[in-house]
Motif scaffolding. Sequence first.
Motif, PDB file in Angstrom:
ATOM      1  N   SER A   2     -40.996 -45.404 -42.272  1.00 22.17           N
ATOM      2  CA  SER A   2     -41.994 -44.331 -42.367  1.00 22.17           C
ATOM      3  C   SER A   2     -43.207 -44.691 -41.519  1.00 22.17           C
ATOM      4  N   LEU A   3     -43.904 -43.649 -41.099  1.00 23.94           N
ATOM      5  CA  LEU A   3     -45.110 -43.832 -40.303  1.00 23.94           C
ATOM      6  C   LEU A   3     -46.105 -42.763 -40.712  1.00 23.94           C
ATOM      7  N   THR A  39     -32.551 -40.295 -37.026  1.00 25.68           N
ATOM      8  CA  THR A  39     -32.326 -41.660 -36.550  1.00 25.68           C
ATOM      9  C   THR A  39     -33.167 -42.620 -37.372  1.00 25.68           C
ATOM     10  N   ASN A  40     -32.810 -43.871 -37.357  1.00 25.47           N
ATOM     11  CA  ASN A  40     -33.587 -44.922 -38.000  1.00 25.47           C
ATOM     12  C   ASN A  40     -34.277 -45.805 -36.967  1.00 25.47           C
ATOM     13  N   ARG A  41     -34.204 -45.401 -35.704  1.00 20.75           N
ATOM     14  CA  ARG A  41     -34.789 -46.196 -34.625  1.00 20.75           C
ATOM     15  C   ARG A  41     -35.902 -45.406 -33.941  1.00 20.75           C
ATOM     16  N   TRP A  42     -37.095 -45.969 -33.890  1.00 21.32           N
ATOM     17  CA  TRP A  42     -38.231 -45.293 -33.263  1.00 21.32           C
ATOM     18  C   TRP A  42     -37.969 -45.025 -31.779  1.00 21.32           C
ATOM     19  N   GLU A  43     -37.150 -45.854 -31.148  1.00 17.95           N
ATOM     20  CA  GLU A  43     -36.850 -45.676 -29.725  1.00 17.95           C
ATOM     21  C   GLU A  43     -36.127 -44.356 -29.455  1.00 17.95           C
ATOM     22  N   GLU A  44     -35.471 -43.792 -30.480  1.00 18.94           N
ATOM     23  CA  GLU A  44     -34.706 -42.560 -30.323  1.00 18.94           C
ATOM     24  C   GLU A  44     -35.502 -41.308 -30.691  1.00 18.94           C
ATOM     25  N   VAL A  45     -36.736 -41.492 -31.123  1.00 20.35           N
ATOM     26  CA  VAL A  45     -37.595 -40.353 -31.454  1.00 20.35           C
ATOM     27  C   VAL A  45     -38.203 -39.819 -30.164  1.00 20.35           C
ATOM     28  N   GLY A  46     -38.098 -38.508 -29.963  1.00 18.79           N
ATOM     29  CA  GLY A  46     -38.645 -37.913 -28.756  1.00 18.79           C
ATOM     30  C   GLY A  46     -38.865 -36.428 -28.926  1.00 18.79           C
ATOM     31  N   SER A  47     -39.232 -35.785 -27.870  1.00 20.95           N
ATOM     32  CA  SER A  47     -39.485 -34.348 -27.887  1.00 20.95           C
ATOM     33  C   SER A  47     -38.283 -33.587 -28.413  1.00 20.95           C
ATOM     34  N   GLY A  48     -38.543 -32.718 -29.374  1.00 20.14           N
ATOM     35  CA  GLY A  48     -37.511 -31.850 -29.909  1.00 20.14           C
ATOM     36  C   GLY A  48     -36.510 -32.499 -30.834  1.00 20.14           C
ATOM     37  N   THR A  49     -36.704 -33.757 -31.207  1.00 16.70           N
ATOM     38  CA  THR A  49     -35.728 -34.437 -32.055  1.00 16.70           C
ATOM     39  C   THR A  49     -36.042 -34.345 -33.538  1.00 16.70           C
TER      40      THR A  49
END
Length: 64
Positions: A2-3, A39-49
């Motif tokens: 979480s963030l 996803t559980n990886r912050w690296e995979e968070v992006g626009s529209g996800t």
Amino acid sequence: SSLLLVGHQPTWSALIANLTGGGEVHFPTAALARIDFPTNRWEEVGSGTGTLRWLVTPKLLKQV
């Protein structure tokens, strides 16, 4: 997993719109939003996800 982010307008409405794939989001003062990502990886968070799960405003809290 979480963030929590704290900030000011107009960047929050723009950030929510960007992360959830567009559209217009009105994010009033002192509002809270939850965005879920598949996803559980912050690296995979992006626009529209992301998916906006809820947006709670101070007016809504007064009704509770």
